[in-house]
Design an enzyme around this catalytic site. Sequence first.
Site, mmCIF file in Angstrom:
data_model
loop_
_atom_site.group_PDB
_atom_site.id
_atom_site.type_symbol
_atom_site.label_atom_id
_atom_site.label_comp_id
_atom_site.label_asym_id
_atom_site.label_seq_id
_atom_site.Cartn_x
_atom_site.Cartn_y
_atom_site.Cartn_z
ATOM 1 N N LYS A 185 -6.063 3.710 8.763
ATOM 2 C CA LYS A 185 -5.165 4.655 8.088
ATOM 3 C C LYS A 185 -5.754 6.071 8.079
ATOM 4 O O LYS A 185 -5.038 7.055 8.296
ATOM 5 C CB LYS A 185 -4.902 4.178 6.658
ATOM 6 C CG LYS A 185 -4.070 2.899 6.592
ATOM 7 C CD LYS A 185 -3.918 2.423 5.158
ATOM 8 C CE LYS A 185 -3.076 1.143 5.095
ATOM 9 N NZ LYS A 185 -2.946 0.639 3.720
ATOM 10 N N SER A 209 0.807 -1.224 0.000
ATOM 11 C CA SER A 209 0.000 0.000 0.000
ATOM 12 C C SER A 209 0.838 1.271 0.000
ATOM 13 O O SER A 209 0.294 2.371 -0.059
ATOM 14 C CB SER A 209 -0.954 0.001 1.200
ATOM 15 O OG SER A 209 -0.244 -0.076 2.408
#
Length: 789
Positions: free
Chosen positions: A734, A691
């Site tokens: 996140k 990611s």
Amino acid sequence: MSSVKVKLKTDKDRQQILVPTIALRGLVVFPNNVVHFEVGRPRSIAAIEWAMENSTNVFLVAQKDMDVENPTSKDLYAYGVMAEVKQILKVSDDLVKVLVEGKYRAKLEKIQTDADFLQAAIQPAPVRGVRPADAPRAEALVRSIRDAFEEYLALNPRLPKDVIYNILSSESPTFLAEYVPSNLLFKYADKQKIMNENSTLARLEALLTVFTKETKVLSIEKEIQDKVGEQMDKNQRDYFLREQMRAISEELDEEDDSRSEAENYKKRIAKIDLPEEAREKLLKETDRLYKMQGSSQEASVIRTYLDTCLDLPWNVLTPENIDIAKAQTILDKEHYGLKKVKERILEILAVRKLSSEVHSQIICLVGPPGVGKTSIATSIAKCLGRKYARMSLGGVRDEAEIRGHRRTYIGAMPGKIISAINTSKSSNPLILLDEVDKLASDFRGDPAAALLEALDPEQNSTFKDLYLDIPFDLSKVLFITTANSTDTIPRPLLDRMDVIELPSYTRLEKFQIAKRHLLPKQLRLTGLKGRVRITDSALTALIDGYTQEAGVRSLERVITEVLRKCAKTIAAAEEEQSITISARNLEELIGPVRVKPNFSNKTNAVGIANGLAWTSIGGELLPIEVQVIENGSGALELTGSLGEVMKESAKLAITFAKVHAKEYGLDQIDFKKIDIHIHAPEGAIPKDGPSAGITLATALISALSGRAVRSDVAMTGEITLHGTVLPIGGLREKTMAAYREKMTTVLVPKDNMPDLYDVDDTVKEALSFIPVSDLQQVLKINLLPSAQA
């Protein structure tokens, strides 16, 4: 009734005559053999009678499934035998005995079922004989079959003498291939396999295979019978000896304490409504105790076992009264926020209230440390009115911890589950399995595998603890498990759970939790209630400057630390006083701010991009730095404890930069003459995952082009070789990190936009989410124009 000719379409369009057919159940008739059997189905009786009246043969074919009452062509085997009806004997209206002689093998072409009896179109199917070239092999097979028959005969000597003579005296392959399966008690499916073979040689091979299998089965059967016979003889001998000992004891007027104890145990067993298997087992142990000396070691072991079993809450149920409004009140009172988690729990409780069939639903609470997983489970027990028991599974390595030890071991005891049932004194408690993701395995077994039976609704109604060795019903137990992450939970175990994820707390939620729950609790525990006041600004300062976590555990410790300092001051003072703590005097009490600002791009820097990472304790900001060194040799340096996946993402970013060099003004750069250094700060912490792909690419293009990266943007997403942005996981954690670090914009893969549903409303209000689908779109948003840089 007369034979009907029908024209069937075949390759030669020839006429075929339909013949009466009987479907045999569990019987296969071979040519050149006389067989008698009983016929009970009306259609089969009609076929026999018609064949006798019209002096015709009848086609006999076995059916595949004996339970089918009206077979069709798909229920019949392809090969059967044309047979002559020799004699019929009507036993009753619905039973006829028939004597037939097989004439020749035939193949079933088509069958009609619309008449009074089955009619079949058949084709003669003669068996190919032994060719001269195969004569030695045929002779070898005949000898092998005779040897196999002698072994079979030794295990099954109850065969007619004429059958034995005919088999042992014949050397004809054709005769043996038809006579042996017809006269021996083989399974009809095995006989049909022999019938289906088109050559004598293949039939002999199939017959030898059947003989080998039957001989092996008979030998095993004989071994079992011999063992059973020996065991029965031993049991009878032991019984007589015990009866003699009992008689001698009675004659000598000896009384043993174990007898009175055994009688007491029998009375206790009679009072409890036990399953039959458990009752038999416990009574057997009671009888063993009755025959022993009370002071023996074995008697002590049996007493402990009986006490453990009889102390269990067999059929002792705690009444369950589910009140949704009351449950809502309890959850809101004991937990601030967690709106979606509370909704899920109330939905589960509502279903349990409406349906009595829902029993073994396993709830798994997953979230970072300190977010309230254990306390949520306690609240659910209050909502249901059930007894509560907790099991800590962190670091458990031994399977016996779950399923118990066998009684053959010294110091054996039940497993944690049965112990929790015994502690709660209820057969339907709420059992919390804490830290299920921390289970380990070694040479002593896999505890996670042992949990499968306990947590499986299909089989936990008969859960067997190794110590008890009798089934105990766990289907009424409500199991709740907790975990920080589902990654380390074995897949079969996770599949049995209904996962509820608890998110990290926002800054506002931490403030409200501290004000409503943590501070009052610690004021009470430290004896400072009414003496110390901590202002809202002080609580906010503690959250921002002294803790950095997903939950509130560290925050509670810091509040306790502040209150201890106040307690010392108050205890030392001669007069009673009250203290007010504000943000300004925190540093005097507990020292300077402990949470240092994270390294990140704060000033629109070149070569630094703010990425987002997921960890087991919540989300983190993951900045990526890139430096370009001129007069190099084309080397790539990667530092910061990067894993293999992140290294691959870096290589993808470099390839993208080379391919799109002209678009970003990089066409003058000779990549063979520069070195590129990529670094992720906090090098002691391992980092991996795909990611960070768009973050690496952004920092790299920025360093190469000299264009600065926006400091208010955080990003996450995986990239492909062509620059496509792929979805990632852990978006909720996140985005929480981006919110905590005061970002304004977050770049999210377009395919991840539905995941924003799970993001906290406070975070969604504070951040602007931009969906991106390719790397060019990411760079357009992230990179400032050259003039601004």
